[in-house]
Design a protein around this motif. Structure first.
Motif, PDB file in Angstrom:
ATOM      1  N   SER A 142      69.894  54.987  59.607  1.00 56.33           N
ATOM      2  CA  SER A 142      70.457  53.792  59.910  1.00 56.33           C
ATOM      3  C   SER A 142      69.453  52.364  59.590  1.00 56.33           C
ATOM      4  O   SER A 142      68.229  52.643  59.924  1.00 56.33           O
ATOM      5  CB  SER A 142      70.807  53.879  61.400  1.00 56.33           C
ATOM      6  N   GLY A 143      70.119  51.379  59.569  1.00 47.53           N
ATOM      7  CA  GLY A 143      69.432  50.179  59.461  1.00 47.53           C
ATOM      8  C   GLY A 143      69.107  49.695  60.774  1.00 47.53           C
ATOM      9  O   GLY A 143      69.618  50.036  61.921  1.00 47.53           O
ATOM     10  N   GLY A 144      68.220  48.886  61.148  1.00 50.24           N
ATOM     11  CA  GLY A 144      67.703  48.020  62.144  1.00 50.24           C
ATOM     12  C   GLY A 144      68.617  47.279  62.955  1.00 50.24           C
ATOM     13  O   GLY A 144      69.556  46.826  62.166  1.00 50.24           O
ATOM     14  N   PHE A 145      68.857  47.061  64.152  1.00 49.71           N
ATOM     15  CA  PHE A 145      69.481  46.200  64.969  1.00 49.71           C
ATOM     16  C   PHE A 145      69.046  44.908  64.910  1.00 49.71           C
ATOM     17  O   PHE A 145      67.835  44.624  64.829  1.00 49.71           O
ATOM     18  CB  PHE A 145      69.767  46.540  66.409  1.00 49.71           C
TER      19      PHE A 145
ATOM     20  N   PHE B 113      65.549  55.648  45.102  1.00 49.68           N
ATOM     21  CA  PHE B 113      65.196  54.596  46.246  1.00 49.68           C
ATOM     22  C   PHE B 113      66.251  54.201  46.779  1.00 49.68           C
ATOM     23  O   PHE B 113      67.215  53.873  46.304  1.00 49.68           O
ATOM     24  CB  PHE B 113      64.319  53.556  45.818  1.00 49.68           C
ATOM     25  N   ASN B 114      66.720  54.643  48.106  1.00 47.04           N
ATOM     26  CA  ASN B 114      67.687  54.448  48.778  1.00 47.04           C
ATOM     27  C   ASN B 114      67.435  53.416  49.977  1.00 47.04           C
ATOM     28  O   ASN B 114      66.883  53.568  50.756  1.00 47.04           O
ATOM     29  CB  ASN B 114      68.423  55.461  49.680  1.00 47.04           C
ATOM     30  N   ALA B 115      67.861  52.100  49.875  1.00 50.41           N
ATOM     31  CA  ALA B 115      67.563  50.902  50.817  1.00 50.41           C
ATOM     32  C   ALA B 115      68.849  50.341  51.064  1.00 50.41           C
ATOM     33  O   ALA B 115      69.452  49.591  50.283  1.00 50.41           O
ATOM     34  CB  ALA B 115      66.644  50.271  50.157  1.00 50.41           C
ATOM     35  N   GLY B 116      69.213  50.185  52.503  1.00 49.69           N
ATOM     36  CA  GLY B 116      70.198  49.200  52.775  1.00 49.69           C
ATOM     37  C   GLY B 116      69.696  47.946  52.921  1.00 49.69           C
ATOM     38  O   GLY B 116      68.492  47.639  53.127  1.00 49.69           O
ATOM     39  N   ALA B 117      70.592  46.841  52.767  1.00 50.41           N
ATOM     40  CA  ALA B 117      70.093  45.479  52.758  1.00 50.41           C
ATOM     41  C   ALA B 117      70.042  45.111  54.254  1.00 50.41           C
ATOM     42  O   ALA B 117      70.517  45.664  55.469  1.00 50.41           O
ATOM     43  CB  ALA B 117      71.282  44.492  52.114  1.00 50.41           C
ATOM     44  N   GLY B 118      69.097  43.985  54.425  1.00 50.69           N
ATOM     45  CA  GLY B 118      68.683  43.687  55.812  1.00 50.69           C
ATOM     46  C   GLY B 118      69.928  42.784  56.335  1.00 50.69           C
ATOM     47  O   GLY B 118      70.810  42.296  55.519  1.00 50.69           O
ATOM     48  N   GLY B 119      70.087  42.723  57.606  1.00 50.74           N
ATOM     49  CA  GLY B 119      71.385  42.105  58.348  1.00 50.74           C
ATOM     50  C   GLY B 119      71.153  40.522  58.478  1.00 50.74           C
ATOM     51  O   GLY B 119      69.724  40.007  58.220  1.00 50.74           O
ATOM     52  N   GLY B 120      72.157  39.713  58.376  1.00 53.46           N
ATOM     53  CA  GLY B 120      72.025  38.445  58.350  1.00 53.46           C
ATOM     54  C   GLY B 120      71.712  37.767  59.743  1.00 53.46           C
ATOM     55  O   GLY B 120      71.953  38.477  60.733  1.00 53.46           O
ATOM     56  N   GLY B 121      70.890  36.595  59.918  1.00 52.97           N
ATOM     57  CA  GLY B 121      70.490  36.171  60.801  1.00 52.97           C
ATOM     58  C   GLY B 121      71.662  35.394  61.561  1.00 52.97           C
ATOM     59  O   GLY B 121      72.604  35.081  60.576  1.00 52.97           O
ATOM     60  N   THR B 122      71.699  34.983  62.924  1.00 50.54           N
ATOM     61  CA  THR B 122      72.607  34.125  63.438  1.00 50.54           C
ATOM     62  C   THR B 122      71.876  32.740  63.815  1.00 50.54           C
ATOM     63  O   THR B 122      70.791  32.813  64.303  1.00 50.54           O
ATOM     64  CB  THR B 122      73.449  34.903  64.662  1.00 50.54           C
ATOM     65  N   PHE B 123      72.442  31.680  63.464  1.00 50.60           N
ATOM     66  CA  PHE B 123      71.936  30.111  63.845  1.00 50.60           C
ATOM     67  C   PHE B 123      72.978  29.356  64.498  1.00 50.60           C
ATOM     68  O   PHE B 123      74.081  29.450  64.142  1.00 50.60           O
ATOM     69  CB  PHE B 123      71.315  29.695  62.528  1.00 50.60           C
ATOM     70  N   VAL B 124      72.424  28.774  65.313  1.00 47.44           N
ATOM     71  CA  VAL B 124      73.326  27.706  66.137  1.00 47.44           C
ATOM     72  C   VAL B 124      72.496  26.311  66.065  1.00 47.44           C
ATOM     73  O   VAL B 124      71.360  26.122  66.620  1.00 47.44           O
ATOM     74  CB  VAL B 124      73.599  28.077  67.548  1.00 47.44           C
ATOM     75  N   TYR B 125      73.012  25.256  65.654  1.00 46.02           N
ATOM     76  CA  TYR B 125      72.185  24.080  65.393  1.00 46.02           C
ATOM     77  C   TYR B 125      73.148  22.981  65.703  1.00 46.02           C
ATOM     78  O   TYR B 125      74.478  22.937  65.148  1.00 46.02           O
ATOM     79  CB  TYR B 125      71.517  23.931  64.223  1.00 46.02           C
ATOM     80  N   ASP B 126      72.681  21.568  65.674  1.00 45.92           N
ATOM     81  CA  ASP B 126      73.291  20.413  65.833  1.00 45.92           C
ATOM     82  C   ASP B 126      73.581  19.926  64.475  1.00 45.92           C
ATOM     83  O   ASP B 126      72.642  19.716  63.564  1.00 45.92           O
ATOM     84  CB  ASP B 126      72.612  19.347  66.680  1.00 45.92           C
ATOM     85  N   SER B 127      74.833  19.392  64.219  1.00 42.48           N
ATOM     86  CA  SER B 127      75.087  18.924  62.879  1.00 42.48           C
ATOM     87  C   SER B 127      74.443  17.822  62.408  1.00 42.48           C
ATOM     88  O   SER B 127      74.016  17.309  61.364  1.00 42.48           O
ATOM     89  CB  SER B 127      76.605  18.813  62.615  1.00 42.48           C
TER      90      SER B 127
ATOM     91  N   GLY C 147      68.696  42.563  61.479  1.00 40.69           N
ATOM     92  CA  GLY C 147      67.925  43.883  61.593  1.00 40.69           C
ATOM     93  C   GLY C 147      67.520  44.282  60.171  1.00 40.69           C
ATOM     94  O   GLY C 147      68.148  43.902  59.128  1.00 40.69           O
ATOM     95  N   GLY C 148      66.510  44.952  59.889  1.00 42.73           N
ATOM     96  CA  GLY C 148      65.888  45.215  58.863  1.00 42.73           C
ATOM     97  C   GLY C 148      66.761  46.491  57.994  1.00 42.73           C
ATOM     98  O   GLY C 148      67.384  47.134  58.762  1.00 42.73           O
TER      99      GLY C 148
END
Length: 186
Positions: free
Chosen positions: A84-87, A127-141, A153-154
């Protein structure tokens, strides 16, 4: 009670199940969200002019509790293993926002799973590698002031070197190991 420009108590912004690197379109978001909140169909209160970036108009001046999580990493999968990939990380914060303020939200997407990729057929290494999970961002426009940035997650990784029944490879492996030992012990 504060004066509001539309009815709002809480809302969960998601990636609406979209995978890949570009994020959901405005049509995908409104199709999914309109079932739970009518305000998302008004471009005055919700839009996504850049694919994957959700633009939310704050309905009232108040303190908002934001819970954000990064997406999980992709898995490594083959007939003989499943890793499993990381959380993604999770963060909760309370932020004072002003009515009509434009908040931009990027919701991370799960990393792509990887299925038994053979890299070198001569040595049968994989070599079996799952891609890293995307980050979540909240910002002022307006100010590009980040309120939250949460890492995804990794991706998982598994490397295998299969032993092939061939004297050529076997001899190479032995001579390579002897070279390593002579370096270490000399």
């Amino acid at each position: 009670f504060p004066v509001t420009i539309y009815d709002f108590t809480s809302f969960t912004f998601t990636n609406v199940g979209v995978t890949g690197r570009t994020g959901p379109t405005y049509a995908q978001l409104t199709s999914s969200y309109a079932l739970t909140a009518s305000w998302v169909t008004s471009s005055l209160y919700f839009s996504a002019s850049t694919q994957g970036i959700q633009e939310w108009t704050v309905p009232a001046t108040a303190t908002y509790r934001i819970v954000a999580a990064g997406a999980a990493g992709g898995n490594s999968i083959s007939a003989s293993f499943y890793i499993s990939g990381g959380f993604g990380a999770s963060v909760t914060t309370d932020i004072a926002l002003s009515q009509s303020q434009k908040i931009l939200i990027v919701v991370g997407q799960k990393g792509t799973d990887n299925y038994n990729i053979r890299v070198n057929s001569a040595t049968a290494s994989r070599f079996n590698a799952g891609a890293g999970g995307g980050g979540t961002f909240v910002y002022d426009s307006a100010s590009i002031n980040y309120y939250l940035a949460v890492g995804g997650g990794g991706g998982s990784f598994n490397a295998i070197l299969e032993i092939i029944a061939s004297s050529k490879f076997f001899c190479f492996s032995i001579s390579f190991l002897l070279s390593i030992f002579s370096i270490i012990f000399s």
